[in-house]
Design a protein around this motif. Structure first.
Motif, PDB file in Angstrom:
ATOM      1  N   LEU A  64      50.444  44.597  34.095  1.00  0.00           N
ATOM      2  CA  LEU A  64      51.239  44.616  35.350  1.00  0.00           C
ATOM      3  C   LEU A  64      51.337  43.453  35.719  1.00  0.00           C
ATOM      4  O   LEU A  64      52.156  43.162  36.526  1.00  0.00           O
ATOM      5  CB  LEU A  64      51.184  45.838  36.253  1.00  0.00           C
ATOM      6  CG  LEU A  64      51.560  47.174  35.610  1.00  0.00           C
ATOM      7  CD1 LEU A  64      51.064  48.913  35.908  1.00  0.00           C
ATOM      8  CD2 LEU A  64      53.303  47.742  35.708  1.00  0.00           C
ATOM      9  N   ILE A  65      50.081  43.521  36.319  1.00  0.00           N
ATOM     10  CA  ILE A  65      49.859  41.880  37.079  1.00  0.00           C
ATOM     11  C   ILE A  65      50.212  40.784  36.881  1.00  0.00           C
ATOM     12  O   ILE A  65      50.915  39.831  37.715  1.00  0.00           O
ATOM     13  CB  ILE A  65      48.347  41.829  36.772  1.00  0.00           C
ATOM     14  CG1 ILE A  65      47.816  42.898  37.633  1.00  0.00           C
ATOM     15  CG2 ILE A  65      47.844  40.248  38.242  1.00  0.00           C
ATOM     16  CD1 ILE A  65      46.432  42.463  37.883  1.00  0.00           C
ATOM     17  N   PRO A  70      53.269  36.775  41.424  1.00  0.00           N
ATOM     18  CA  PRO A  70      52.533  36.552  42.803  1.00  0.00           C
ATOM     19  C   PRO A  70      52.750  36.202  44.000  1.00  0.00           C
ATOM     20  O   PRO A  70      53.859  35.525  44.264  1.00  0.00           O
ATOM     21  CB  PRO A  70      51.752  35.305  42.297  1.00  0.00           C
ATOM     22  CG  PRO A  70      51.885  35.216  40.544  1.00  0.00           C
ATOM     23  CD  PRO A  70      53.082  35.391  40.728  1.00  0.00           C
ATOM     24  N   GLY A  71      51.658  36.856  44.765  1.00  0.00           N
ATOM     25  CA  GLY A  71      52.679  37.337  46.131  1.00  0.00           C
ATOM     26  C   GLY A  71      52.844  38.089  46.605  1.00  0.00           C
ATOM     27  O   GLY A  71      53.300  38.499  47.954  1.00  0.00           O
ATOM     28  N   GLU A 112      48.800  45.693  42.930  1.00  0.00           N
ATOM     29  CA  GLU A 112      48.494  45.931  40.896  1.00  0.00           C
ATOM     30  C   GLU A 112      47.174  45.493  40.922  1.00  0.00           C
ATOM     31  O   GLU A 112      46.586  45.818  40.068  1.00  0.00           O
ATOM     32  CB  GLU A 112      49.712  45.557  40.565  1.00  0.00           C
ATOM     33  CG  GLU A 112      50.558  46.149  39.985  1.00  0.00           C
ATOM     34  CD  GLU A 112      50.738  47.544  39.697  1.00  0.00           C
ATOM     35  OE1 GLU A 112      49.162  48.267  39.149  1.00  0.00           O
ATOM     36  OE2 GLU A 112      51.596  48.016  40.377  1.00  0.00           O
ATOM     37  N   VAL A 113      47.400  43.904  42.059  1.00  0.00           N
ATOM     38  CA  VAL A 113      45.857  43.901  42.101  1.00  0.00           C
ATOM     39  C   VAL A 113      44.645  44.051  43.059  1.00  0.00           C
ATOM     40  O   VAL A 113      43.354  45.027  42.340  1.00  0.00           O
ATOM     41  CB  VAL A 113      45.835  42.041  42.716  1.00  0.00           C
ATOM     42  CG1 VAL A 113      44.693  41.194  43.033  1.00  0.00           C
ATOM     43  CG2 VAL A 113      46.618  41.173  42.646  1.00  0.00           C
ATOM     44  N   ALA A 114      45.377  44.882  44.005  1.00  0.00           N
ATOM     45  CA  ALA A 114      43.941  46.061  44.479  1.00  0.00           C
ATOM     46  C   ALA A 114      43.883  47.220  43.327  1.00  0.00           C
ATOM     47  O   ALA A 114      41.978  47.535  43.814  1.00  0.00           O
ATOM     48  CB  ALA A 114      45.256  46.036  45.533  1.00  0.00           C
ATOM     49  N   SER A 169      41.632  45.768  51.567  1.00  0.00           N
ATOM     50  CA  SER A 169      42.404  45.067  52.243  1.00  0.00           C
ATOM     51  C   SER A 169      43.543  44.446  52.125  1.00  0.00           C
ATOM     52  O   SER A 169      44.533  44.578  53.064  1.00  0.00           O
ATOM     53  CB  SER A 169      41.403  43.683  52.261  1.00  0.00           C
ATOM     54  OG  SER A 169      42.024  42.117  53.236  1.00  0.00           O
ATOM     55  N   ILE A 170      43.790  44.739  50.625  1.00  0.00           N
ATOM     56  CA  ILE A 170      45.147  44.449  50.353  1.00  0.00           C
ATOM     57  C   ILE A 170      45.692  45.951  50.309  1.00  0.00           C
ATOM     58  O   ILE A 170      47.032  46.177  50.901  1.00  0.00           O
ATOM     59  CB  ILE A 170      45.386  44.357  49.284  1.00  0.00           C
ATOM     60  CG1 ILE A 170      44.660  43.238  48.856  1.00  0.00           C
ATOM     61  CG2 ILE A 170      46.960  44.832  48.407  1.00  0.00           C
ATOM     62  CD1 ILE A 170      44.886  42.748  47.003  1.00  0.00           C
TER      63      ILE A 170
END
Length: 543
Positions: A188-189, A194-195, A202-204, A218-219
């Motif tokens: 998924l990432i 990106p951004g 998905e990064v979180a 934070s995200i």
């Protein structure tokens, strides 16, 4: 050495300041939690309103179907209806997705066929039909999917793996599912640019799975602040925040975001919700049995409405425990209520007994007062009679002393005259003098008696007449009584012996009785009451 006291004092001040700050923060957090709990209770109370609103939206979409002519238009409308049903009623969502699968097959549209199948796999996974869901996933060639379907495939399979992890007790299987989860998250990432918010979310999630909770928080916070708090997306992000705070041990914020997520789910009429169940478990663990039981019942009703056997099985693990605790709590409350009721009944009985005793004492006191009043009344009457007797004695003693003195003088004069006649041998005259009747003396006696009596009881004649019928009343001269009235005057003075009355009046007893009976017959009262009234005529105050 001289700086040590100052350092200690500063440390003490800092410690007190820290404790005050913690206390204020705790109170602030508690107030916010209480406010959200009230908002959740209000949302739960209004569930019917939100349900009607969701049903109305679906009804509007269904109303468009008959007017659509092309399969593609019907497919798109069915997709919107399935979107509404996806977290609302699983069977209805499957129905419209299966219709779309038929339409896509008829159109020979590969992308739409894959989309319908992937979405069906998600519905199966949410319902706990893991075999049907796995069959669909295994039949789809992931690498040949367009990017938007790859994302949908990964999300659906992630949900499938999450539910599998929950349903299994084998640690080896949990580890396998976690490994697959990480691989899908990496995919998924790589799909999203990106951004973007989708990429950052998905990064979180990846950071959370790797234990980097600070970055994940934070995200998620940044993403949450951009969303409408009442949206389904905000509810999902809030659930993610709650999970992260739970992992970091911050139960206050975990509860805070679970409340936010639950409120949003209820307002959106989301029946496939996880937050309310998680909140119920947390409240149960903290000892809030009543709220935990109430919210878990709502979660169970939602699971039944959604018709999810998987969610029912999850709730079934904890619900009996919560229900038993709730029942035990109710039993304890009922026991306390029975105890309190018993104490109240006992106190009531004691109060009744005390009241009866007081009433009995009051009656005894009342009887004593009545008896005392009667005794006082008798004493007053006796006192009045004594006073009257004293007055009568004083007046009549003087009167009869005067009469006796006059009588003695008359007898003395009579004796002297008789002696003179006898000395002069005038026996015939002496005999005539001694044979003269005493009518004049008796008349004078009665006149003096009448005058003395009426002086003592000046209203006697009027009061005596008031006891007689009008035609039988006596009209007497001033300061005089006649024989019948004089009889009752003697009775008023306390002379009740007929012999004494007859002797005083120089009548026979029968004559006195006849006078008395004749007057009593003309009274407005009974003979007994009449005589009693006569005895009470006149008062000392009138003298």
């Amino acid at each position: 050495m001289s700086n040590i006291p100052i350092i200690c004092m500063r440390l003490s001040v800092m410690a007190v300041f820290f404790m005050v700050c913690c206390s204020v923060q705790a109170r602030t957090g508690q107030n916010a939690s209480d406010s959200l709990l009230r908002a959740l209770d209000q949302a739960v109370a209004n569930r019917g309103v939100y349900l009607q609103e969701r049903s109305r939206q679906i009804a509007e979409l269904k109303a468009k179907l008959p007017s659509l002519t092309s399969d593609r238009e019907i497919y798109d409308c069915n997709t919107q209806i399935a979107d509404c049903y996806e977290s609302f009623v699983s069977d209805s969502a499957k129905k419209y997705l299966n219709e779309n699968l038929l339409i896509a097959t008829r159109l020979q549209d590969r992308d739409r066929i894959l989309e319908a199948r992937i979405r069906l796999a998600l519905i199966y996974a949410m319902n706990g039909f893991f075999m049907q869901s796995r069959d669909i996933f295994d039949s789809v060639d992931y690498n040949s999917l367009p990017w938007h379907l790859k994302a949908r495939y990964c999300w659906a399979r992630l949900k499938f793996l999450d539910n599998l992890t929950i349903s299994t007790h084998e640690q080896s299987e949990k580890d396998q599912y976690r490994y697959e989860n990480l691989a899908l998250r990496d995919s998924l990432i790589g799909i999203f640019e990106p951004g973007t918010d989708l990429h950052r979310k998905e990064v979180a999630a990846r950071c959370r799975e790797q234990g980097d909770y600070r970055t994940a928080l934070s995200i998620y916070k940044e993403l949450y602040d951009k969303l409408n708090p009442d949206s389904h997306e905000a509810a999902m992000i809030a659930k993610g925040l709650a999970d992260l705070y739970g992992l970091t041990g911050d139960e206050v914020l975990q509860k805070h975001y679970l409340l936010i997520s639950s409120i949003a789910d209820i307002k959106m009429a989301v029946k496939e919700n996880e937050s309310l169940l998680a909140l119920s478990e947390m409240l149960y663990a903290s000892g809030e049995i009543d709220r935990a039981y109430s919210y878990m019942r709502v979660a169970l009703e939602d699971a039944n409405f959604y018709n999810s056997s998987f969610k029912n099985s999850v709730i079934a693990r904890i619900y009996p425990i919560v229900e038993m605790s709730y029942i035990e709590r109710l039993n304890a409350q009922q026991h306390r209520l029975r105890l309190v009721a018993g104490i109240i009944v006992l106190l009531f009985v004691v109060m009744i007994v005390v009241a009866l005793m007081l009433l009995k004492q009051r009656r005894a006191v009342s009887r004593s007062r009545d008896e005392l009043a009667r005794v006082n009344h008798r004493l007053e009457r006796t006192s009045v009679k004594l006073a009257e007797a004293n007055l009568i004695r004083e007046r009549y003693v003087g009167y009869f002393m005067h009469q006796c003195s006059l009588t003695v003088d008359k007898l003395d004069k009579f004796r002297i005259n008789i002696n003179r006649k006898l000395k002069a041998n005038r026996t015939d005259e002496a005999y005539v003098m001694s044979s003269r009747p005493l009518e004049k003396e008796l008349e004078e006696l009665y006149i003096n008696f009448d005058r003395a009596f009426l002086n003592l009881y000046p209203n006697f004649i009027d009061e005596f007449n008031s006891l007689l019928r009008p035609e039988a009343r006596f009209n007497l001269p001033k300061d005089r009584l006649n024989t019948p009235v004089r009889i009752f005057a003697l009775i008023r003075l306390g002379i009740t012996d007929m012999g004494q009355i007859a002797g005083f009046l120089h009548y026979s007893v029968q004559t006195v009785y006849n006078y008395k009976s004749k007057v009593r017959k003309t009274s407005v009262l009974t003979p007994e009451d009449f005589e009693e009234k006569v005895k009470k005529i006149g008062t000392l105050a009138a003298q």
